[in-house]
Motif scaffolding. Structure first.
Motif, short mmCIF file in Angstrom:
data_model
loop_
_atom_site.label_atom_id
_atom_site.label_comp_id
_atom_site.label_asym_id
_atom_site.label_seq_id
_atom_site.Cartn_x
_atom_site.Cartn_y
_atom_site.Cartn_z
N PHE A 1 0.88 -1.32 0.03
CA PHE A 1 0.09 -0.01 -0.08
C PHE A 1 1.08 1.19 0.21
N ASN A 2 0.37 2.37 -0.68
CA ASN A 2 1.12 3.57 -0.77
C ASN A 2 0.89 4.39 0.59
N ASP A 3 1.29 5.57 0.67
CA ASP A 3 1.21 6.42 1.94
C ASP A 3 -0.19 7.02 2.11
N GLU A 4 -0.91 7.13 1.01
CA GLU A 4 -2.26 7.63 1.17
C GLU A 4 -3.08 6.50 1.71
N GLU A 5 -2.93 5.41 1.12
CA GLU A 5 -3.68 4.01 1.66
C GLU A 5 -3.36 3.72 3.07
N ARG A 6 -2.13 3.90 3.53
CA ARG A 6 -1.47 3.70 4.87
C ARG A 6 -2.55 4.72 5.80
N ALA A 7 -2.57 5.98 5.43
CA ALA A 7 -3.45 6.81 6.01
C ALA A 7 -5.00 6.35 6.38
N VAL A 8 -5.45 6.00 5.42
CA VAL A 8 -6.74 5.49 5.28
C VAL A 8 -6.80 4.14 6.36
N ILE A 9 -5.80 3.17 6.08
CA ILE A 9 -5.89 2.15 7.09
C ILE A 9 -5.41 2.39 8.47
N ASN A 10 -5.03 3.44 8.54
CA ASN A 10 -4.53 3.69 10.12
C ASN A 10 -5.80 4.81 10.55
N SER A 11 -6.79 4.92 10.07
CA SER A 11 -7.92 6.02 10.48
C SER A 11 -8.79 5.21 11.44
N GLN B 1 -15.88 12.15 6.50
CA GLN B 1 -14.43 12.29 6.56
C GLN B 1 -14.01 13.17 5.23
N HIS B 2 -14.70 13.90 4.73
CA HIS B 2 -14.06 14.43 3.28
C HIS B 2 -13.09 15.37 3.41
N GLU B 3 -13.20 15.99 4.69
CA GLU B 3 -11.91 17.13 4.76
C GLU B 3 -10.65 16.40 4.97
N GLU B 4 -10.47 15.07 5.68
CA GLU B 4 -9.34 14.44 5.72
C GLU B 4 -8.94 13.88 4.59
N LEU B 5 -10.07 13.35 3.90
CA LEU B 5 -9.79 12.25 2.57
C LEU B 5 -9.19 13.37 1.70
N SER B 6 -9.88 14.50 1.43
CA SER B 6 -9.31 15.47 0.46
C SER B 6 -7.93 15.92 0.52
N LYS B 7 -7.48 15.86 1.81
CA LYS B 7 -5.85 15.99 1.93
C LYS B 7 -4.99 15.00 1.14
N LEU B 8 -5.59 13.72 0.83
CA LEU B 8 -5.18 12.59 0.55
C LEU B 8 -5.54 12.32 -1.01
N TYR B 9 -6.80 12.66 -1.39
CA TYR B 9 -7.08 12.43 -2.66
C TYR B 9 -7.86 13.73 -3.35
N SER B 10 -8.03 13.62 -4.65
CA SER B 10 -8.67 14.91 -5.50
C SER B 10 -10.15 14.63 -5.16
N VAL B 11 -10.90 15.88 -5.50
CA VAL B 11 -12.39 15.77 -5.36
C VAL B 11 -12.64 14.82 -6.33
N GLU B 12 -12.35 14.62 -7.52
CA GLU B 12 -12.73 13.93 -8.83
C GLU B 12 -12.66 12.37 -8.23
N ILE B 13 -11.47 12.02 -7.45
CA ILE B 13 -11.40 10.58 -7.16
C ILE B 13 -12.23 10.25 -6.03
N LEU B 14 -12.81 11.26 -4.92
CA LEU B 14 -13.66 11.10 -4.09
C LEU B 14 -15.03 10.90 -4.70
N ASN B 15 -15.46 11.50 -5.45
CA ASN B 15 -16.71 11.73 -6.05
C ASN B 15 -16.81 10.32 -6.93
N ALA B 16 -15.95 10.14 -7.53
CA ALA B 16 -15.86 8.68 -8.33
C ALA B 16 -16.16 7.60 -7.22
N VAL B 17 -15.37 7.71 -6.13
CA VAL B 17 -15.53 6.52 -5.27
C VAL B 17 -17.06 6.29 -4.63
N ASN B 18 -17.43 7.75 -4.35
CA ASN B 18 -18.93 7.63 -3.90
C ASN B 18 -19.89 6.98 -4.97
N GLN B 19 -19.67 7.00 -6.35
CA GLN B 19 -20.48 6.56 -7.30
C GLN B 19 -20.22 4.96 -7.40
#
Length: 426
Positions: free
Chosen positions: A14-24, A135-153
């Motif tokens: 896993f990469n650093d962004e995924e590490r942050a999610v896993i550690n949440s 958790q949008h505020e924290e996740l948006s520090k790791l991923y773009s809004v476009e990626i987060l919107n796509a994940v929601n879909q």
């Protein structure tokens, strides 16, 4: 970069962004939610968690996507489709892995066993979406809004834009990463072989086809047909032998009834689910077991394993006549034995949802053979003939006072009487 070793997958990177999610906190909560609720009462090894499964799904989804990209024609088609929404291949891979990690973050304590206490029409996927939003505020520090919107879909159940349909297929579809992981993982931890199939062959055989409504859809090459058939049969066997095991089902019933005391809190705000896990519920359950109440009676049955016993059980394909007979038996026996509690379990599940010629509905999964595409059911007589769903119907009985299980002699007598009443309803 980091890595973790889990059963079935081996090392998962896993990469650093995924590490942050896993550690949440919301992901770490999954350590304390068993994948299979109280199935360990039947299969002692079934104590694995949603945490392990979610990381496994990320790994399987990634391998599926990389398998597609390893084929030049598939890679070009995927890249062209994603370009229409300004997402490149690498971003698509990142959002797919994130969606896989997040897809189960909304699970209730004791997993699917408790899901019926959510508001009508809501499932754990809706809670997962609520988690992402919270958790949008924290996740948006790791991923773009476009990626987060796509994940929601991808995680959601609403209609999805055509360009993201393929990624949703990989996370949630008939040959998806979720069921690929849970069938093999659950089989491993339960100590059974029912869920084993050639997943490597299936993943290697993945390809894409143009969807009838636009976008790309997941498909397989004809050489992976037997692996797909094995997946469908593995799903059927795991559902009937593990997920719908008679003892597992009665404890799911107890858990559902016990957890109704949290129904209001979860209805007020889905995020309240994050305050609870198996450990917090188990703590409450131990306290309630000391109280003389309906809630306490379910808690005591779970803790003391004073579960109902089966008097009658249908085949895996019960019909309305079987159900009517069982309900008649329940009514007559409840009248005859006021000291006993009777419960009828009517449960059904999908084996597959593939379209066959002559039907009005069904998923039109296509098999490719060179440049030719055909419906799966034209290639596979096995899937063509196997029923799309199974249904069980069981009559359970137990002492109303909950003081121990029914004695063997009395249980045998009750079973004989139940069968006699059933025969008399013909």
């Amino acid at each position: 970069m980091g890595k973790v070793r889990i059963p079935i997958c081996g090392f998962v990177h896993f990469n650093d962004e995924e590490r942050a999610v896993i550690n949440s906190f919301y992901f770490q909560r999954l350590r304390n939610i068993k994948q299979l609720s109280l199935t360990s009462y039947v299969y002692p090894g079934a104590v694995h968690s949603r945490f392990e499964h979610s990381i496994g799904v990320m790994d399987v989804a990634d391998r599926m996507f990389l398998s597609l990209l390893s084929k030049s024609e598939c890679k070009d088609r995927v890249a062209h489709s994603l370009k229409a929404i300004n997402i490149n291949i690498e971003s698509a891979r990142r959002l797919l892995r994130l969606a896989a990690l997040m897809h189960d973050t909304g699970h209730l304590p004791f997993s699917h066993g408790a899901e019926t206490i959510l508001p009508i029409g809501k499932k754990h996927e809706d809670v997962s979406l609520a988690v992402i939003l919270s958790q949008h505020e924290e996740l948006s520090k790791l991923y773009s809004v476009e990626i987060l919107n796509a994940v929601n879909q991808i995680i959601g159940s609403k209609p999805i834009i055509p360009e993201l349909k393929l990624l949703r297929n990989i996370i949630s579809g008939s040959i998806d990463a979720d069921r690929t992981d849970y069938l093999i993982r659950d089989s491993h931890h339960c100590g059974v072989d029912y869920g084993i199939f050639d997943s490597k062959r299936l993943i290697e055989s993945l390809t894409v086809v143009e969807g009838y409504a636009g976008g790309l859809e997941l498909s397989i090459d004809v050489e992976g047909l037997h692996a797909l058939e094995a997946l469908i049969m593995a799903r059927y066997y795991m559902f009937t032998q593990v997920y719908y095991h008679k003892t597992r089902r009665i404890y799911d019933h107890y858990i559902r009834c016990y957890l109704k005391k949290w129904e209001t809190a979860f209805a007020e705000n889905l995020i309240n689910v994050l305050k609870e896990d198996d450990i917090t519920i188990w703590h409450n359950l131990r306290s309630d077991a000391l109280v003389d109440s309906e809630c306490g009676s379910y808690a005591r049955r779970i803790l003391n394993r004073n579960n109902h016993s089966v008097l009658l059980s249908s085949s895996d394909f019960a019909d309305k006549i079987d159900i009517r007979k069982t309900l008649t038996v329940q009514e007559k026996m409840a009248h005859n034995y006021e000291d006993l509690d009777f419960w009828v379990d009517k449960g059904s599940g999908k084996i597959h949802d593939f379209f066959s010629e002559g039907e009005e509905e069904g998923e039109e999964l296509r098999i490719t053979k060179g440049s030719r595409e055909d419906l799966l059911t034209k290639h596979s007589r096995i899937i063509q003939k196997i029923p799309k769903k199974f249904q069980i119907c069981r009559l359970y009985a137990a002492r109303k006072d909950g003081e121990g299980k029914l004695e063997k002699d009395r249980l045998d007598k009750l079973k004989g009487e139940a069968m006699e009443i059933e025969r008399g309803t013909d």
